[in-house]
Design a protein around this motif. Structure first.
Motif, PDB file in Angstrom:
ATOM      1  N   ALA A   1      10.081   5.434   0.734  1.00 46.24           N
ATOM      2  CA  ALA A   1      10.686   6.435  -0.158  1.00 46.24           C
ATOM      3  C   ALA A   1      11.413   7.503   0.657  1.00 46.24           C
ATOM      4  O   ALA A   1      12.536   7.906   0.327  1.00 46.24           O
ATOM      5  CB  ALA A   1       9.612   7.073  -1.034  1.00 46.24           C
TER       6      ALA A   1
ATOM      7  N   GLY B   1       0.792  -1.223   0.000  1.00 47.46           N
ATOM      8  CA  GLY B   1       0.000   0.000   0.000  1.00 47.46           C
ATOM      9  C   GLY B   1       0.822   1.269   0.000  1.00 47.46           C
ATOM     10  O   GLY B   1       2.058   1.245  -0.059  1.00 47.46           O
ATOM     11  N   VAL B   2       0.067   2.358   0.083  1.00 44.69           N
ATOM     12  CA  VAL B   2       0.639   3.685  -0.110  1.00 44.69           C
ATOM     13  C   VAL B   2       1.484   4.127   1.083  1.00 44.69           C
ATOM     14  O   VAL B   2       2.600   4.611   0.931  1.00 44.69           O
ATOM     15  CB  VAL B   2      -0.506   4.700  -0.351  1.00 44.69           C
ATOM     16  CG1 VAL B   2       0.005   6.121  -0.238  1.00 44.69           C
ATOM     17  CG2 VAL B   2      -1.129   4.464  -1.721  1.00 44.69           C
ATOM     18  N   GLU B   3       0.983   3.943   2.286  1.00 44.16           N
ATOM     19  CA  GLU B   3       1.670   4.476   3.460  1.00 44.16           C
ATOM     20  C   GLU B   3       3.070   3.883   3.593  1.00 44.16           C
ATOM     21  O   GLU B   3       4.051   4.598   3.837  1.00 44.16           O
ATOM     22  CB  GLU B   3       0.852   4.164   4.719  1.00 44.16           C
ATOM     23  CG  GLU B   3       1.455   4.781   5.967  1.00 44.16           C
ATOM     24  CD  GLU B   3       0.417   4.913   7.085  1.00 44.16           C
ATOM     25  OE1 GLU B   3      -0.692   4.345   6.942  1.00 44.16           O
ATOM     26  OE2 GLU B   3       0.712   5.587   8.087  1.00 44.16           O
TER      27      GLU B   3
ATOM     28  N   ALA C   1       4.845   2.571   1.234  1.00 42.56           N
ATOM     29  CA  ALA C   1       5.694   3.025   0.121  1.00 42.56           C
ATOM     30  C   ALA C   1       6.233   4.433   0.390  1.00 42.56           C
ATOM     31  O   ALA C   1       7.401   4.725   0.128  1.00 42.56           O
ATOM     32  CB  ALA C   1       4.909   2.999  -1.187  1.00 42.56           C
ATOM     33  N   VAL C   2       5.358   5.282   0.919  1.00 40.60           N
ATOM     34  CA  VAL C   2       5.778   6.655   1.224  1.00 40.60           C
ATOM     35  C   VAL C   2       6.860   6.653   2.305  1.00 40.60           C
ATOM     36  O   VAL C   2       7.882   7.339   2.190  1.00 40.60           O
ATOM     37  CB  VAL C   2       4.557   7.507   1.657  1.00 40.60           C
ATOM     38  CG1 VAL C   2       4.997   8.800   2.317  1.00 40.60           C
ATOM     39  CG2 VAL C   2       3.678   7.798   0.441  1.00 40.60           C
TER      40      VAL C   2
END
Lengths: 214, 214
Positions: B184, B176-178, B180-181
Motif C-alpha cells: 500500500a 498477510g498484513v506486513e 499488504a502494508v
C-alpha cells in the motif's frame, strides 16, 4: 519603499497564518470524523479544502505583486521566496487533512481505528494540532516559537509513527489487512502533516522576524 | 537584458532537467532494488539523493540570482517563480524514489512484492519512468510534450493504484498484513512520484516555451 515592503510582507504573513488556521481546523475535523465516525465533520473538511486552495492562490498572487512592485534583493528577496515555500507546505497540510477525512468517510459508519490504535492515533492528532497551533500564534508572538521545540514535536511524531507500525505489524493484530492498510496510510498522513507544519513553522518565524531557525 | 534573461532562464531549465534525470535514474534503480532484490541498486539511490538535493539548492540559488539581477515583471516573473515550484516537485520525486529503495532494503533479501502484485507494480514503475522521461526531453523538443498525454499517463497511474488496492484487499490475498502494508505504501510512493512528475512536466513546458499547458 522599505516601510511598504514591510507592510506587504506582513500581509503575506497574515494570509499564511489564515491558511495555517484553516489547515489546523481541517485536521481537527478530520480527526473527529476518524475517531468519532462523525460524517458531518468529515464532509466539512472535504467541502472546505477549496478555501485553503483559494488562500494559497491569494498568497501566491500577493508574493508576485511584492516581487514585481518592490523588486526586493538579497535578504528581502529570500524572505519573499520563503513565503512561497510556506504556502506550498500549508496547502499540502490541507490536502493531508482531506485524505484523513476521506478515509473516515469511506468506511463510515464503521470505525476505521481499532481500539488498540486509538491512543497512538489520538496522540498523533494532538501533536499535529499542537504544531499547527504554533504556526497560528507566530504573528502575535514570533519569539514564542523555538526551533528546538518544533524538532521535539517532530521527533515525538516520528516515535508515534513507529509505534503505530509496531502495533499493526505485531503478533496481536487481529483486524486483518484492510484495517492495517488504512492505519498505515493514516499514520503517514499525520506524519507528513506534522513534517510540513514543522517546515512551515520554521519558515514563518524567519518571515516574521528575519531570524533563521536552525 | 532580455537576452540575458532568456539565457538565465535556459540555465534554470537545464538545472531542472538535470534534477529530473537524476530523479528518473533514482526511481529506476529503486524499482530494480524492489523487483530484483538488488541491494546495490537500492543503496545507490539512498547514497545519491544528496546529489538531487544539491541540484535543488543550485536551482534555487540561480532563481534568486535571476530575481535579484533582472527583477523580471509580469509574465517573466511568473516563469521564474514557476521554476521554484518545479524544483520542489523534482526534489520530492527524489525523496519518493528513496522511500521505495529503503522499503526494498528493509526487507532484503526477501522479496517485498508478491507474485500477483508484480504486474501492477511493474506497470506503475513503467509509467513513472515514462513521465519522468518526458521531462528530460522537453529541453530538446518542448512541443513534443502535450498536457493531454501527461493527463493520460496520470489517469493510467491512478487506475493501477486502485487495481493494486483491489488485489491487496481482495479475498485471495494470502501474504498477510506486513506485505499488504508495504504494498500500500509503495503504491502511494509511485502514485505521488507520478503526480509530482506530471506537475513538473507541465510547468517545465511553460518555462521553456512560455506556453501554459491546461
Amino acid at each position: 519603499m522599505r516601510r511598504e515592503f514591510q507592510t506587504d510582507l506582513l500581509e503575506v504573513g497574515r494570509l499564511l497564518v489564515s491558511m495555517a488556521e484553516a489547515g489546523r481546523v481541517a485536521m481537527r475535523n478530520a480527526t473527529t470524523a476518524l475517531l468519532d465516525a462523525d460524517r458531518a465533520a468529515g464532509e466539512s473538511v472535504v467541502a472546505r479544502d477549496a478555501e485553503i486552495d483559494a488562500l494559497y492562490r491569494q498568497a501566491e498572487e500577493k508574493v508576485h505583486q511584492v516581487l514585481a512592485r518592490q523588486a526586493p534583493v538579497a535578504g528581502d528577496l529570500r524572505l519573499v521566496v520563503t513565503a512561497l515555500h510556506v504556502a506550498g507546505d500549508l496547502e499540502r497540510m490541507g490536502d493531508l487533512a482531506e485524505h484523513v477525512a476521506r478515509t473516515a468517510l469511506r468506511r463510515h459508519p464503521a470505525a476505521v481505528v481499532p481500539a488498540e490504535l486509538r491512543p497512538v492515533v489520538t496522540q498523533m492528532a494532538e501533536i499535529a494540532d499542537r504544531i499547527a497551533g504554533k504556526i497560528t500564534t507566530v504573528l502575535s508572538a514570533p519569539d514564542a516559537i523555538r526551533a528546538a521545540e518544533l524538532e521535539r514535536d517532530d521527533d515525538a511524531m516520528d516515535d508515534l509513527h513507529r509505534q503505530l507500525f509496531r502495533i499493526l505489524l505485531g503478533p496481536d493484530w487481529s483486524h486483518g489487512v484492510e484495517s492495517a492498510v488504512d492505519a498505515a496510510l493514516l499514520g503517514r498522513f499525520y506524519e507528513r502533516y506534522a513534517d510540513h507544519a514543522v517546515n512551515a513553522g520554521k519558515h514563518i518565524v524567519y518571515l516574521v522576524t528575519g531570524k533563521q531557525l536552525t
